[in-house]
Every structure is written in structure tokens, then in C-alpha cells.
Design a protein around this motif. Structure first.
Motif, PDB file in Angstrom:
ATOM      1  N   LEU A 143     -71.268 123.764 -26.195  1.00 48.39           N
ATOM      2  CA  LEU A 143     -70.889 124.175 -27.547  1.00 48.39           C
ATOM      3  C   LEU A 143     -69.397 124.456 -27.719  1.00 48.39           C
ATOM      4  N   ARG A 144     -68.725 124.863 -26.653  1.00 45.11           N
ATOM      5  CA  ARG A 144     -67.312 125.248 -26.766  1.00 45.11           C
ATOM      6  C   ARG A 144     -66.357 124.347 -25.987  1.00 45.11           C
ATOM      7  N   GLY A 145     -66.911 123.428 -25.217  1.00 43.06           N
ATOM      8  CA  GLY A 145     -66.051 122.484 -24.508  1.00 43.06           C
ATOM      9  C   GLY A 145     -65.388 123.047 -23.264  1.00 43.06           C
ATOM     10  N   MET A 146     -65.801 124.232 -22.821  1.00 43.99           N
ATOM     11  CA  MET A 146     -65.260 124.838 -21.607  1.00 43.99           C
ATOM     12  C   MET A 146     -66.262 125.845 -21.075  1.00 43.99           C
ATOM     13  N   THR A 147     -66.092 126.240 -19.828  1.00 42.75           N
ATOM     14  CA  THR A 147     -66.997 127.222 -19.239  1.00 42.75           C
ATOM     15  C   THR A 147     -66.651 128.621 -19.745  1.00 42.75           C
ATOM     16  N   PRO A 148     -67.578 129.581 -19.641  1.00 40.28           N
ATOM     17  CA  PRO A 148     -67.269 130.960 -20.029  1.00 40.28           C
ATOM     18  C   PRO A 148     -66.060 131.521 -19.278  1.00 40.28           C
ATOM     19  N   ARG A 149     -65.947 131.187 -18.003  1.00 35.65           N
ATOM     20  CA  ARG A 149     -64.830 131.690 -17.210  1.00 35.65           C
ATOM     21  C   ARG A 149     -63.504 131.139 -17.737  1.00 35.65           C
ATOM     22  N   ALA A 150     -63.481 129.851 -18.043  1.00 40.72           N
ATOM     23  CA  ALA A 150     -62.257 129.241 -18.586  1.00 40.72           C
ATOM     24  C   ALA A 150     -61.922 129.834 -19.944  1.00 40.72           C
ATOM     25  N   TYR A 151     -62.959 130.100 -20.744  1.00 36.04           N
ATOM     26  CA  TYR A 151     -62.735 130.716 -22.060  1.00 36.04           C
ATOM     27  C   TYR A 151     -62.107 132.093 -21.899  1.00 36.04           C
ATOM     28  N   ARG A 152     -62.613 132.857 -20.955  1.00 34.52           N
ATOM     29  CA  ARG A 152     -62.085 134.211 -20.729  1.00 34.52           C
ATOM     30  C   ARG A 152     -60.607 134.140 -20.328  1.00 34.52           C
ATOM     31  N   VAL A 153     -60.278 133.241 -19.451  1.00 27.12           N
ATOM     32  CA  VAL A 153     -58.895 133.104 -18.996  1.00 27.12           C
ATOM     33  C   VAL A 153     -57.984 132.695 -20.138  1.00 27.12           C
ATOM     34  N   GLN A 154     -58.488 131.801 -20.991  1.00 29.91           N
ATOM     35  CA  GLN A 154     -57.650 131.266 -22.071  1.00 29.91           C
ATOM     36  C   GLN A 154     -57.478 132.232 -23.230  1.00 29.91           C
ATOM     37  N   PHE A 155     -58.547 132.991 -23.550  1.00 31.70           N
ATOM     38  CA  PHE A 155     -58.514 133.790 -24.770  1.00 31.70           C
ATOM     39  C   PHE A 155     -58.464 135.298 -24.547  1.00 31.70           C
TER      40      PHE A 155
END
Length: 214
Positions: free
Chosen positions: A198-210
Motif C-alpha cells: 500500500l505504501r511502496g516501502m516497508t514499515p522500517r523504511a517508512y519510519r526512517v524516512q518520516f
């Protein structure tokens, strides 16, 4: 003879016998309870043998893959899938299904649905439960819900889970596994796969990015 990739429909109460010799047999079977709301289109549908339907094939293949990965599908998703398969089988049998246009859910009804989902966001929410909250039949509710939100009920529930998970990922240091179970995913891997889809990235990558600290 059964051909690879083909579909056979056996109505409730019917018996089908088959004999296989020297074959490495692999198949998927979906059993639909005749009492299941949404299976009305299967009433009086005859036996179908060696039919083909890409939609049914895709639905069953997707469900099989999810289960093979150890993910427990949401009840609402399975119910929606079974109802859609029922309609497709009826179409293969040549039934003329009436074209009906469904309006939106009322504002108060939709608010009740949202409150119900929010209160049970970490639980397995079924399509039947949501239809009961709206005081409608399952098929009518599902169609009116999609007309209102643009999403099937099960897809809306998943989107809500992911949206809430995003907030926790950004604002806390909770582990990915804790977040997964907090919002009703069957496992961390299920959460990760759904989030990536749904978001095009893993939860871990999302956390790092945002995350504000990144």
C-alpha cells in the motif's frame, strides 16, 4: 478430463467422482456455505466442468499465496472474495444478473461503521458484522459502502489499519511486531507485506524516512 488451470463448480448436495492415475495433482478448492450471505447467485446453478475465468483464477491464486506464506486473511476479505466468486460462477453458467445501481450510505450510518471499525481495529472484522451495524444485507451494504468510499469494506479496514500504523511508526519507538499486532495483522510479516503493497516501502523504511528524528 480436467485440464490444468480450469474451473469446476459442484453445487451443494451434488456428488462428483473422479479417478486420477499417475498424476502429480495440485489444485485449490473453495467451499462456500449455501447459507453464506452473498451466495444467493449460486442457487440453481448447474454443475460446471472445465470452464475458464481469469478473475476467479487470480482471486484463488492470491488467497492461496497469502495462506502459504502463513498470513491469516481477514474474514471480511474472504467473505468479499467468496461473494465475488459466486457472481462470476453464476455468470459462467449464463445467468442474467440484474444491473442495480446503489446509492451512498447515509452520513449517520457511515459514522456508525467508522466507530465500529475504530473500536475493533485490532480484531478480525467481518463483512457480516459491518452489514449488521448498517442494518443491511451483506451484498447491498458492500456495494453501497464502495459507492461511498471507493473501496471495498475489507480494503477500507486495511487502509485504516495502515494509516494508524503510520502515526505510531512516526511518533513512537514501538517495535514493528508490536505495531502489527496492535492493529490486527496476523503477523509482523503480514503487516510488512501489506504496508509495502500500500505504501511502496516497508514499515522500517517508512519510519526512517518520516520519523522526526531522521
Amino acid at each position: 478430463m480436467d485440464r490444468p488451470g480450469d474451473l469446476t463448480f459442484v453445487p451443494a448436495g451434488a456428488e462428483r467422482l473422479g479417478t486420477y492415475r499417475d498424476v502429480n495433482l495440485s489444485y485449490s478448492a473453495l467451499w462456500i456455505d449455501p447459507e453464506f450471505p452473498g451466495s444467493e447467485s449460486l442457487a440453481d446453478t448447474p454443475i460446471l466442468v472445465n470452464r475458464s475465468d481469469n478473475v476467479i483464477a487470480t482471486l484463488l491464486s492470491s488467497l492461496r499465496v497469502e495462506m502459504a506464506l502463513g498470513h491469516k486473511p481477514d474474514t471480511a476479505y474472504v467473505e468479499h472474495l467468496a461473494a465475488l466468486v459466486s457472481l462470476r460462477v453464476a455468470m459462467l453458467a449464463g445467468k442474467q444478473l440484474p444491473a442495480v445501481r446503489y446509492g451512498h450510505l447515509g452520513r449517520r450510518t457511515f459514522a456508525r461503521i467508522q466507530e465500529y471499525i475504530e473500536a475493533r481495529i485490532n480484531s478480525d472484522i467481518s463483512l457480516s458484522e459491518l452489514a449488521a451495524v448498517a442494518e443491511m444485507g451483506v451484498d447491498t451494504f458492500a456495494r453501497r459502502f464502495k459507492a461511498t468510499t471507493g473501496l471495498a469494506p475489507y480494503a477500507y479496514v486495511i487502509e485504516e489499519r495502515v494509516r494508524r500504523a503510520e502515526v505510531v511508526l512516526r511518533e513512537t519507538g514501538a517495535s514493528i511486531g508490536t505495531i502489527a499486532f496492535r492493529f490486527g495483522f496476523s503477523s509482523q510479516s503480514h503487516f510488512t507485506a501489506t504496508f509495502r503493497r500500500l505504501r511502496g516501502m516497508t514499515p522500517r523504511a517508512y519510519r526512517v524516512q518520516f520519523s522526526p528524528e531522521s
